[in-house]
Design an enzyme around this catalytic site. Sequence first.
Site: not given
Ligand code: PDD
Length: 286
Positions: A32, A150, A182, A206
């Site tokens: 996703y 992801k 994270e 991620l």
């Molecule tokens: N989550 N680390 C994890 C485990 C994440 O699920 C996310 C993003 C990030 C940040 O990645 P980005 O900057 O590309 O959004 C880091 C999204 C926002 C979610 O699951 O809703």
Amino acid sequence: MRTVYLNGEYLPETEATVSIFDRGFLMADGVYEVTSVLDGKLIDFEGHIVRLARSLDELDMRNPISKEDLLEVHRELVRVNEIDEGLIYLQITRGSAGDRDFAFPDPETTAPTIVLFTQNKPGLADNPAAKKGAKIISIEDIRWGRRDIKTVQLLYPSMGKMMAKKAGCDDAWMVEDGFVTEGTSNNAYIVKGNKIITRQLSNDILHGITRVAVLRMAREAQMEVEERSFSIKEAQQADEAFTTSASAFVMPVVELDGVALGDGVPGKVALRLREIYIDEMRKAAV
Ligand code: PDD
């Protein structure tokens, strides 16, 4: 009622249905992306599309849609759902082979499932939570070893969020071998003086799209960036901490396992980076 996108069609949300044999449902066999919308425009669309392609590639999954068509679908959903500030959720699964089987189905005969929907979030940019700052607990990181992909396998991050809520906090940072990996749905940072410290990229985290932009902007603003692991103890002694994600941009952290960080209020580096990020990304939005 929202209009959503499913396998080439725009449908009312109540009419968009997926098979019970879909591998996303049975096996979390899907990936996703979450892209934010400001002023009705997409933030860092390109970054999300590049990461989506990588996630699909790593799982040997076919990409059912071109970048141009994806951009068109994102824009159409923003338009018909009248989103000024919000999020677009995109999911691609390996589809349904009409039964349950551990082996992947033949991609020639089983098409991926692709779903997109919007989430209306007025106040995404001017978020009161960013003025308050987040309280974080630490939890053990027991996720699988390919967190760089992801996937929709989000049970443990959901459990982490619930553990944080139960402790009266906002979110959790995950720790492996003594070092923070994270947040449940964001990347984690600490600030010491003019230096921003965040874990180096690997399969353990991620590769955040927001992370790339924020680190670039920090360097441009003459801040020092150090990509290395840090412990909860080091974080508790830092001047500031924050997280980044597409859904919350730069979010200051004010407490870690009950210890107030710095002055116990959002730090100036975090707030400045939040402002720079939102300003610059608004200008570059498509
Ligand atoms: N989550 N680390 C994890 C485990 C994440 O699920 C996310 C993003 C990030 C940040 O990645 P980005 O900057 O590309 O959004 C880091 C999204 C926002 C979610 O699951 O809703």
